[in-house]
Design a protein around this motif. Structure first.
Motif, PDB file in Angstrom:
ATOM      1  N   SER A  49       0.843  -1.182   0.000  1.00  0.00           N
ATOM      2  CA  SER A  49       0.000   0.000   0.000  1.00  0.00           C
ATOM      3  C   SER A  49       0.879   1.233   0.000  1.00  0.00           C
ATOM      4  O   SER A  49       2.018   1.190   0.452  1.00  0.00           O
ATOM      5  CB  SER A  49      -0.913  -0.001   1.231  1.00  0.00           C
ATOM      6  OG  SER A  49      -1.735   1.155   1.251  1.00  0.00           O
ATOM      7  N   CYS A  50       0.346   2.325  -0.505  1.00  0.00           N
ATOM      8  CA  CYS A  50       1.072   3.585  -0.436  1.00  0.00           C
ATOM      9  C   CYS A  50       0.074   4.732  -0.333  1.00  0.00           C
ATOM     10  O   CYS A  50      -1.115   4.573  -0.635  1.00  0.00           O
ATOM     11  CB  CYS A  50       1.997   3.772  -1.634  1.00  0.00           C
ATOM     12  SG  CYS A  50       1.168   3.882  -3.209  1.00  0.00           S
ATOM     13  N   ASN A  69      -9.344  -3.809   0.748  1.00  0.00           N
ATOM     14  CA  ASN A  69     -10.508  -4.051   1.622  1.00  0.00           C
ATOM     15  C   ASN A  69     -10.154  -4.781   2.908  1.00  0.00           C
ATOM     16  O   ASN A  69     -11.041  -5.040   3.735  1.00  0.00           O
ATOM     17  CB  ASN A  69     -11.607  -4.822   0.889  1.00  0.00           C
ATOM     18  CG  ASN A  69     -12.136  -4.075  -0.319  1.00  0.00           C
ATOM     19  OD1 ASN A  69     -12.295  -2.860  -0.276  1.00  0.00           O
ATOM     20  ND2 ASN A  69     -12.383  -4.791  -1.399  1.00  0.00           N
ATOM     21  N   ARG A  70      -8.883  -5.094   3.092  1.00  0.00           N
ATOM     22  CA  ARG A  70      -8.452  -5.701   4.360  1.00  0.00           C
ATOM     23  C   ARG A  70      -7.444  -4.804   5.081  1.00  0.00           C
ATOM     24  O   ARG A  70      -7.393  -4.800   6.315  1.00  0.00           O
ATOM     25  CB  ARG A  70      -7.802  -7.070   4.120  1.00  0.00           C
ATOM     26  CG  ARG A  70      -8.734  -8.101   3.529  1.00  0.00           C
ATOM     27  CD  ARG A  70      -8.084  -9.495   3.559  1.00  0.00           C
ATOM     28  NE  ARG A  70      -6.860  -9.562   2.780  1.00  0.00           N
ATOM     29  CZ  ARG A  70      -5.687  -9.919   3.287  1.00  0.00           C
ATOM     30  NH1 ARG A  70      -5.568 -10.228   4.569  1.00  0.00           N
ATOM     31  NH2 ARG A  70      -4.611  -9.975   2.508  1.00  0.00           N
ATOM     32  N   PHE A  71      -6.644  -4.069   4.324  1.00  0.00           N
ATOM     33  CA  PHE A  71      -5.632  -3.206   4.895  1.00  0.00           C
ATOM     34  C   PHE A  71      -6.022  -1.745   4.671  1.00  0.00           C
ATOM     35  O   PHE A  71      -6.644  -1.407   3.660  1.00  0.00           O
ATOM     36  CB  PHE A  71      -4.277  -3.455   4.220  1.00  0.00           C
ATOM     37  CG  PHE A  71      -3.632  -4.773   4.547  1.00  0.00           C
ATOM     38  CD1 PHE A  71      -4.322  -5.799   5.183  1.00  0.00           C
ATOM     39  CD2 PHE A  71      -2.303  -4.993   4.219  1.00  0.00           C
ATOM     40  CE1 PHE A  71      -3.724  -7.008   5.479  1.00  0.00           C
ATOM     41  CE2 PHE A  71      -1.682  -6.189   4.506  1.00  0.00           C
ATOM     42  CZ  PHE A  71      -2.393  -7.197   5.129  1.00  0.00           C
ATOM     43  N   THR A  72      -5.615  -0.903   5.603  1.00  0.00           N
ATOM     44  CA  THR A  72      -5.849   0.528   5.479  1.00  0.00           C
ATOM     45  C   THR A  72      -4.577   1.281   5.826  1.00  0.00           C
ATOM     46  O   THR A  72      -3.999   1.056   6.897  1.00  0.00           O
ATOM     47  CB  THR A  72      -6.978   0.986   6.406  1.00  0.00           C
ATOM     48  OG1 THR A  72      -8.180   0.269   6.098  1.00  0.00           O
ATOM     49  CG2 THR A  72      -7.237   2.477   6.234  1.00  0.00           C
ATOM     50  N   ILE A  73      -4.173   2.154   4.946  1.00  0.00           N
ATOM     51  CA  ILE A  73      -3.000   2.994   5.211  1.00  0.00           C
ATOM     52  C   ILE A  73      -3.494   4.337   5.717  1.00  0.00           C
ATOM     53  O   ILE A  73      -4.480   4.884   5.207  1.00  0.00           O
ATOM     54  CB  ILE A  73      -2.127   3.158   3.952  1.00  0.00           C
ATOM     55  CG1 ILE A  73      -0.797   3.822   4.287  1.00  0.00           C
ATOM     56  CG2 ILE A  73      -2.860   3.914   2.847  1.00  0.00           C
ATOM     57  CD1 ILE A  73       0.203   3.795   3.139  1.00  0.00           C
ATOM     58  N   GLY A  74      -2.836   4.849   6.733  1.00  0.00           N
ATOM     59  CA  GLY A  74      -3.293   6.094   7.305  1.00  0.00           C
ATOM     60  C   GLY A  74      -2.173   6.879   7.951  1.00  0.00           C
ATOM     61  O   GLY A  74      -1.015   6.452   7.975  1.00  0.00           O
TER      62      GLY A  74
END
Length: 132
Positions: A49-50, A69-74
């Motif tokens: 992710s980026c 839909n499983r990982f979220t970058i924040g």
């Protein structure tokens, strides 16, 4: 000197969750791009992710199909860190996870996962093991 320090890895059961953090110091570009990558045993490193935070306020995030839909970058502005929230973890998510920031000023558009290479700044990695 630019430093990236990841944390938050560990052992988790299938279906569980983990939150990885990346603290970046010595680096304050106008447009901030950060990427999360992983490398499983015997495999090549892959983009996870980026996220790009532009000076004009535009924020874009990109995900590999395997984690969408499983990982979220924040970003945690209070703690000045970037995180990768991982849920519904699978055994195939087992890997060492790295965060990275571009060495040069980031002016590109499109999927930022394609814009990182070995010359950029990388952290030391944090290991995630998902047990079945």
């Amino acid at each position: 000197q630019v430093q990236l320090v990841e944390s938050g890895g560990g052992l988790v059961q299938v279906g569980g969750s983990l939150r990885l953090s990346c603290v970046v110091s010595g680096f304050a570009p106008e447009n901030f791009a950060i990427g999360w990558f992983r490398q499983a045993p015997g495999k090549e490193r892959e983009g996870v992710s980026c996220r790009v935070d532009r000076r004009n306020g535009d924020v874009r995030a990109y995900y590999a199909d395997s984690v969408r839909n499983r990982f979220t970058i924040g970003r945690d502005n209070v703690k000045n860190m970037w995180y990768l929230e991982m849920s519904s973890l699978k055994p195939e998510d087992t890997a060492v996870y790295y965060c990275a920031v571009p060495r040069d000023p980031y002016t590109r558009y499109g999927n930022c996962l394609q814009h990182f290479d070995e010359d950029d700044y990388w952290g030391q990695g944090t290991r995630v093991t998902v047990s079945s």
